[in-house]
Design an enzyme around this catalytic site. Structure first.
Site, PDB file in Angstrom:
ATOM      1  N   GLU A 283       0.821  -1.199   0.000  1.00 25.85           N
ATOM      2  CA  GLU A 283       0.000   0.000   0.000  1.00 25.85           C
ATOM      3  C   GLU A 283       0.864   1.262   0.000  1.00 25.85           C
ATOM      4  O   GLU A 283       1.752   1.427   0.842  1.00 25.85           O
ATOM      5  CB  GLU A 283      -0.897   0.000   1.252  1.00 25.85           C
ATOM      6  N   ASP A 284       0.602   2.145  -0.956  1.00 23.80           N
ATOM      7  CA  ASP A 284       1.229   3.471  -1.008  1.00 23.80           C
ATOM      8  C   ASP A 284       2.760   3.440  -1.043  1.00 23.80           C
ATOM      9  O   ASP A 284       3.424   4.233  -0.369  1.00 23.80           O
ATOM     10  CB  ASP A 284       0.730   4.337   0.163  1.00 23.80           C
ATOM     11  N   ASP A 306      -2.911  -2.706  -3.866  1.00 26.02           N
ATOM     12  CA  ASP A 306      -4.219  -2.071  -3.992  1.00 26.02           C
ATOM     13  C   ASP A 306      -4.180  -0.858  -4.911  1.00 26.02           C
ATOM     14  O   ASP A 306      -5.142  -0.577  -5.623  1.00 26.02           O
ATOM     15  CB  ASP A 306      -4.727  -1.661  -2.604  1.00 26.02           C
ATOM     16  N   ASP A 307      -3.050  -0.143  -4.930  1.00 28.06           N
ATOM     17  CA  ASP A 307      -2.939   1.049  -5.777  1.00 28.06           C
ATOM     18  C   ASP A 307      -2.908   0.679  -7.260  1.00 28.06           C
ATOM     19  O   ASP A 307      -3.428   1.414  -8.100  1.00 28.06           O
ATOM     20  CB  ASP A 307      -1.676   1.837  -5.411  1.00 28.06           C
ATOM     21  N   ASN A 448      -6.793  11.146  -4.519  1.00 23.06           N
ATOM     22  CA  ASN A 448      -7.145  11.386  -3.123  1.00 23.06           C
ATOM     23  C   ASN A 448      -6.045  12.184  -2.434  1.00 23.06           C
ATOM     24  O   ASN A 448      -4.897  12.122  -2.855  1.00 23.06           O
ATOM     25  CB  ASN A 448      -7.313  10.045  -2.381  1.00 23.06           C
ATOM     26  N   ASN A 492     -14.319   4.033  -5.115  1.00 14.87           N
ATOM     27  CA  ASN A 492     -13.548   3.782  -3.891  1.00 14.87           C
ATOM     28  C   ASN A 492     -13.062   2.336  -3.876  1.00 14.87           C
ATOM     29  O   ASN A 492     -13.852   1.409  -4.060  1.00 14.87           O
ATOM     30  CB  ASN A 492     -14.453   4.050  -2.680  1.00 14.87           C
TER      31      ASN A 492
END
Length: 592
Positions: A283-284, A306-307, A448, A492
């Protein structure tokens, strides 16, 4: 239960209804553990020692606060420690929501929710499940972005594991410090690219914590099997390095061999400690590391980014739903992306894969329907030598365009997707140009948090005279335009990853395959009702998210079984019902 044991340990804690047949080291002898109990199984089949008295009220996993009954108060040494009144979980929920709504500052609501999670886990998840549309923006985007920026100031107690360069050579020991042994999902970040906010270093922990809260609330993965992890290799954020409240390593971010070795040790230690069926969600991470880690460990570990993959799956689902309003097949549309990082290229690749699946055309051909713009303009073949490897498949034969507006005019896309992390880049000129050759322009402003969105919902509807089909990454309020109210959709990732994770866990999948992502997209698109479409929505309501997650989990698990990647055999006859039966319930249990 046949026979039970009751005893009091020397420290005053009681062992509750311990069945000798299931008394095994490390907890319950089944896949899902005691949290698998449904609403009909409200008496907990304890197999582990639980603290009593004052200590029980300090245990978030078992604390019920004023909901302890008279009988429970006597049995577990709570008499006098609590006020005399005994109330229901429903009244506790009503009281907390009343108090939460008094806060006007979103960060105050976030801190209040985190405090609740740390003292009463079941009430926290019941609140989140029952008020998902109201609380999702509080525990995740957009508020979690501000929480990460200020994490050093609001940090109270650890909610996950911190693995820094100091732990190099002993990561396995660090993993063993975590109290839970049966871990099914890990969300890990190195904090280098938190949302659209950049390098937040160790303070990126808010993201894994938030994601795993949603894995439980929306996907039913029980909280005791979720582990948030932050890998701290330093930060290049000068403001944080100078901040006296910063909680991470005060050094420049490690790169190259030092970084690779730490990550490799981490991946090996996770597999050694938890087995190969633990889902590791990256993540990120910054683009260069995100693609490399996914490619490097995708064949040896159960990994998911997830990205790249989650965002791609949820956007593809929105596109498929939007086509019901616009018309035409996927391959008949032209896509233009602003942003060619992990989100942009991930979405583009999954759309191309779905086109290829539908048309039987080679992937190289379907990619030609998709164009990407990065900070230097349209990605074209004449730039190929200077491009990063993940951008090269999108370097098509075309005249260069130095900016987005020129690219829109040249390409004439039917669908415009923003994943740039830069706000206000879909200008009035860009949107009006798009609307000039599309009766119903499809616009995804995905970046986001809200401040980084490429455009607002109001701008999209106003500049197209209400003709736009719009979705964003962060939530926007309904917009009134030309006397009509438009409800913007939210693309989302929370629609996808909780159900995807449940499908992976319940099937015992050992690897993630692209077809599983396509299966998740298809399941989500099928949940969009005609009523949703009539109001311009291309995503279903979050009010039914647990039902949606069960459908996604069933689709993902079915694909895992088809591909021979599932290890939980035999395959359940009804995967949707099986998914629902596996979901965690936050309803209080009765303590004997």
């Amino acid at each position: 239960m046949e026979s039970t044991l009751k005893e009091i340990r020397e420290d005053g804690a009681s062992v509750l209804d311990l069945d000798p047949k299931t008394a095994v080291s490390g907890g319950v002898e089944d896949i899902y553990g005691e949290d698998q109990a449904t609403a009909e199984q409200l008496v907990t089949p304890w197999t582990i020692s639980v603290a009593s008295g004052y200590s029980l009220l300090r245990d978030p996993q078992h604390n019920k606060g004023l909901a302890f009954t008279e009988k429970e108060r006597d049995a577990h040494y709570l008499r006098g420690i609590l006020p005399p009144i005994s109330i229901t979980q429903e009244l506790q929920e009503k009281k907390f929501m009343h108090n939460l709504r008094q806060y006007e500052v979103p960060l105050q609501r976030y801190v209040s929710m985190m405090d609740l999670q740390e003292r009463n886990q079941r009430l926290f998840y019941k609140l989140l499940m029952d008020n998902v549309e109201e609380l999702l923006p509080v525990v995740y985007t957009p508020t979690v972005g501000e929480a990460c920026q200020k994490y050093g100031c609001i940090f109270r107690r650890p909610q996950g594991l911190y693995i820094s360069l100091k732990e190099k050579g002993k990561i396995l020991e660090v993993l063993k410090n975590w109290p839970q042994r049966n871990i099914q999902v890990i969300v890990v970040t190195d904090g280098e690219r938190i949302l659209g906010l950049g390098d937040l270093g160790c303070q990126g922990m808010g993201i894994p914590v938030g994601k795993l809260s949603l894995y439980t609330a929306l996907g039913g993965i029980r909280p005791s099997t979720c582990l948030p992890i932050t890998i701290d290799v330093g930060t290049n954020n000068q403001q944080l390095l100078k901040d006296e409240f910063y909680i991470g390593l005060r050094q420049k971010r490690a790169t190259g061999q030092e970084y690779s070795e730490l990550l490799h040790e981490f991946m090996g230690a996770v597999k050694q400690n938890y087995g190969e069926k633990v889902l590791i969600q990256f993540e990120d991470f910054a683009n260069h590391n995100a693609f490399e880690l996914l490619a490097k460990y995708g064949t040896s570990h159960l990994v998911f980014n997830d990205d790249i993959q989650g965002t791609a799956s949820v956007v593809l689902s929105g596109v498929v739903a939007a086509l019901k309003l616009v018309g035409g097949s996927l391959a008949e549309h032209t896509f233009l992306f602003l942003g060619a990082g992990e989100a942009g290229t991930g979405i583009a690749e999954l759309i191309a894969l779905e086109m290829s699946k539908q048309t039987k055309a080679p992937l190289e051909e379907t990619r030609k329907r998709i164009f990407l713009v990065d900070s230097k303009g349209l990605i074209v073949s004449s730039r190929k030598e200077s491009l990063q490897h993940f951008k090269k498949p999108w370097a098509h034969e075309h005249e260069p365009a130095s900016n987005l507006l020129d690219a829109v005019k040249a390409i004439k896309p039917t669908i415009l997707i923003g994943s740039s992390g830069v706000g206000k880049t879909f200008t009035k000129e860009v949107i009006e140009a798009l609307a000039s050759f599309n009766e119903k322009p499809v616009i995804f402003a995905l970046s986001n948090p809200t401040s980084q969105s490429e455009c607002t919902a109001e701008e999209a509807y106003t500049w197209t005279n209400g003709r736009a089909i719009f979705a964003s990454g962060s939530p926007f309020d309904p917009v009134k335009c030309n006397g009509k109210v438009y409800v913007p959709g939210q693309s989302n990732n929370a629609y996808i990853f909780p159900g995807f994770g449940l499908g992976v866990v319940m099937s015992g999948a050992i690897r993630v395959h692209d077809d599983m992502l396509l299966a998740a997209s298809e399941a989500l698109a099928q949940q969009v009702t005609q009523e949703n479409l009539d109001s311009g929505l291309i995503y279903p309501s979050f009010k039914t998210i647990r039902k949606i997650s069960a459908q996604i989990a069933a689709n993902v698990a079915e694909k895992a079984y088809e591909l021979g990647l599932a290890s939980h055999l035999p395959r359940p006859a009804n995967l949707v019902k099986h998914a629902e039966s596996c979901m965690y319930s936050p309803v209080y249990r009765t303590y004997r």
